[in-house]
Design a protein around this motif. Structure first.
Motif, short mmCIF file in Angstrom:
data_model
loop_
_atom_site.label_atom_id
_atom_site.label_comp_id
_atom_site.label_asym_id
_atom_site.label_seq_id
_atom_site.Cartn_x
_atom_site.Cartn_y
_atom_site.Cartn_z
N PRO A 83 0.82 -1.21 0.00
CA PRO A 83 0.00 0.00 0.00
C PRO A 83 0.86 1.26 0.00
O PRO A 83 1.96 1.29 0.53
N ARG A 84 0.33 2.28 -0.66
CA ARG A 84 0.98 3.59 -0.56
C ARG A 84 0.79 4.11 0.86
O ARG A 84 -0.17 3.76 1.55
N LEU A 85 1.68 4.96 1.30
CA LEU A 85 1.60 5.49 2.65
C LEU A 85 1.36 6.99 2.60
O LEU A 85 1.92 7.69 1.76
N SER A 86 0.54 7.46 3.51
CA SER A 86 0.25 8.89 3.57
C SER A 86 0.04 9.29 5.01
O SER A 86 -0.50 8.54 5.81
N THR A 87 0.51 10.46 5.37
CA THR A 87 0.31 10.97 6.71
C THR A 87 -1.03 11.68 6.77
O THR A 87 -1.29 12.59 6.00
N VAL A 88 -1.89 11.23 7.69
CA VAL A 88 -3.22 11.80 7.82
C VAL A 88 -3.44 12.26 9.25
O VAL A 88 -2.73 11.87 10.16
N SER A 89 -4.46 13.08 9.43
CA SER A 89 -4.82 13.56 10.75
C SER A 89 -5.99 12.77 11.29
O SER A 89 -6.66 12.03 10.57
N ALA A 90 -6.28 12.96 12.58
CA ALA A 90 -7.45 12.32 13.19
C ALA A 90 -8.72 12.78 12.50
O ALA A 90 -9.65 12.00 12.28
N THR A 91 -8.77 14.05 12.13
CA THR A 91 -9.94 14.58 11.43
C THR A 91 -10.16 13.86 10.11
O THR A 91 -11.29 13.45 9.77
N GLU A 92 -9.08 13.65 9.36
CA GLU A 92 -9.20 13.00 8.06
C GLU A 92 -9.63 11.54 8.21
O GLU A 92 -10.42 11.03 7.41
N VAL A 93 -9.11 10.87 9.23
CA VAL A 93 -9.51 9.48 9.46
C VAL A 93 -11.02 9.39 9.70
O VAL A 93 -11.71 8.54 9.14
N LEU A 94 -11.55 10.29 10.53
CA LEU A 94 -12.98 10.27 10.82
C LEU A 94 -13.81 10.60 9.58
O LEU A 94 -14.88 10.01 9.36
N LEU A 95 -13.33 11.54 8.77
CA LEU A 95 -14.06 11.89 7.55
C LEU A 95 -14.06 10.72 6.56
O LEU A 95 -15.07 10.46 5.90
N ARG A 96 -12.94 10.03 6.47
CA ARG A 96 -12.90 8.87 5.58
C ARG A 96 -13.78 7.75 6.12
O ARG A 96 -14.41 7.01 5.34
N ALA A 97 -13.83 7.60 7.45
CA ALA A 97 -14.71 6.61 8.05
C ALA A 97 -16.17 6.94 7.76
O ALA A 97 -17.00 6.05 7.54
N ALA A 98 -16.50 8.23 7.77
CA ALA A 98 -17.87 8.66 7.45
C ALA A 98 -18.21 8.30 6.00
O ALA A 98 -19.30 7.79 5.71
N ASP A 99 -17.28 8.57 5.08
CA ASP A 99 -17.51 8.21 3.68
C ASP A 99 -17.69 6.71 3.52
O ASP A 99 -18.55 6.24 2.76
N ARG A 100 -16.88 5.94 4.25
CA ARG A 100 -16.99 4.48 4.18
C ARG A 100 -18.34 4.01 4.70
O ARG A 100 -18.97 3.11 4.13
N SER A 101 -18.81 4.62 5.79
CA SER A 101 -20.10 4.26 6.36
C SER A 101 -21.23 4.50 5.37
O SER A 101 -22.14 3.68 5.23
N ARG A 102 -21.19 5.63 4.68
CA ARG A 102 -22.23 5.94 3.70
C ARG A 102 -22.19 4.95 2.52
O ARG A 102 -23.23 4.56 1.99
N THR A 103 -20.99 4.56 2.12
CA THR A 103 -20.86 3.64 1.00
C THR A 103 -21.40 2.26 1.35
O THR A 103 -22.09 1.61 0.55
N GLN A 104 -21.11 1.81 2.57
CA GLN A 104 -21.51 0.47 2.97
C GLN A 104 -23.00 0.37 3.28
O GLN A 104 -23.65 -0.59 2.92
N GLY A 105 -23.53 1.37 3.99
CA GLY A 105 -24.92 1.30 4.41
C GLY A 105 -25.13 0.17 5.40
O GLY A 105 -24.19 -0.33 6.03
N SER A 106 -26.37 -0.27 5.54
CA SER A 106 -26.71 -1.35 6.46
C SER A 106 -27.75 -2.25 5.82
O SER A 106 -28.67 -1.78 5.15
N ASP A 107 -27.58 -3.56 6.01
CA ASP A 107 -28.55 -4.51 5.46
C ASP A 107 -29.53 -4.99 6.53
O ASP A 107 -30.32 -5.91 6.29
N LEU A 108 -29.49 -4.38 7.72
CA LEU A 108 -30.41 -4.77 8.79
C LEU A 108 -31.74 -4.03 8.65
O LEU A 108 -31.76 -2.84 8.33
N PRO A 109 -32.84 -4.70 8.92
CA PRO A 109 -34.14 -4.03 8.85
C PRO A 109 -34.35 -3.15 10.07
O PRO A 109 -33.81 -3.43 11.15
#
Length: 317
Positions: A83-109
């Motif tokens: 993997p490529r390496l990049s220095t990120v901040s805590a803010t960026e990690v949370l924002l990327r986690a938010a994007d990931r959450s929206r992409t995945q969604g939930s399959d639970l009713p």
């Protein structure tokens, strides 16, 4: 034969994780259970937290903390072996986690109030000063609205929890209709998590604590709420990266924490999937008639490996 053994015989899970995965997986909140007897610092609002984890929020530090960490980056579809390496901040990690959450969604009713959350949770606990790591695999059936008895397993021990009292509610809520009332705008959600307080490190500590409570579950999130929670946390000025070497179920994790709050969100270093939480806990020891000291400090990681909405205790899916 104990109750949980009989319950497990009602339905089997032939696709459970391997022993290796069970030993590696765990997240960070359960130590708060050990501190249940101590009150949680709050300003003017005491909400019922029955059947919920608690934590002691300590005093504030004066200096702002800015931390970065090297995090793996790479498109798995591209088949990159390194993997490529990049220095990120805590803010960026949370924002990327938010994007990931929206992409995945939930399959639970969306759960009905009369149903149960079935959860399978893996826990590891390692002494801070080194020593043998203990692990557990817990299964629980929690009443969605608290109106029915629940069966909860903690560290391998079974607890039969009675229904909530007439005027007791869980906060953050587990009832889906109540969760739908929570804002998915991160600024508005942060204001709610702060209980309306602004411009205070203490208010931000409470917001981080409430964010942990909201994310940890068990609950089924309406669309966009989990992502909004991560984005709301990203707006806290003193968040920091921590525990970037944690192994969660064989996945290298990067953590996001807040000063003086011993809880850390854990995310996959490559995908930014939310993996669980980690906490630092201790065992209280009585040394006098009314005096206790904290001993046996440990790191604990707890991860929710499975959650389902079911109709009765003993049902898995």
């Amino acid at each position: 034969m104990d109750e949980l053994t009989r319950v497990r015989e009602w339905g089997t899970d032939s696709n459970g994780p391997s022993d290796q995965a069970r030993a590696a997986a765990r997240t960070r909140l359960q130590a708060a259970m050990d501190e249940e007897s101590r009150s949680v610092a709050s300003r003017g609002r005491e909400l019922s937290r029955r059947l919920m984890f608690r934590a002691t929020l300590a005093g504030m530090t004066a200096a702002a903390v800015g931390v970065t960490v090297v995090v793996a980056r790479g498109d798995e579809d591209e088949g990159e072996s390194t993997p490529r390496l990049s220095t990120v901040s805590a803010t960026e990690v949370l924002l990327r986690a938010a994007d990931r959450s929206r992409t995945q969604g939930s399959d639970l009713p969306p759960p009905r109030n009369d149903q149960y959350f079935y959860t399978k949770t893996y826990i590891s606990r390692t002494p801070v000063k080194g020593g043998r790591t203990r692990t557990w695999t817990d299964e629980s059936w929690m009443s969605v609205d608290g109106s029915k008895p629940s069966l909860r397993e903690e560290y391998g021990k079974v607890h039969n929890d009675p229904p909530l009292g007439e005027h007791e509610v869980r906060s953050p809520p587990t009832v889906y209709s109540e969760l739908q009332k929570m804002p998915t705008d991160p600024d508005k959600l942060l204001e709610r998590l702060r209980f309306g307080q602004k411009g205070s490190p203490e208010a931000d500590m409470h917001a981080f604590f409430e964010g942990c409570m909201l994310i940890m579950g068990p609950r089924v999130m309406p669309p966009g709420l989990q992502a909004a929670a991560f984005e709301a946390m990203s707006k806290l000025p003193r968040i920091r990266l921590d525990y970037d070497d944690v192994d969660v179920a064989g996945r290298s994790a990067v953590g996001v924490s807040y000063p003086e709050v011993d809880w850390t969100f854990l995310f996959d270093r490559r995908t930014y999937d939310y993996l669980g939480l980690r906490t630092k806990g201790s065992v209280p020891k009585k040394v006098g008639k009314d005096e206790w000291v904290q001993t046996g400090w440990y790191w604990e990681t707890r991860t929710l490996q499975d959650i389902q909405v079911v109709d009765r205790i003993g049902q898995h899916a």
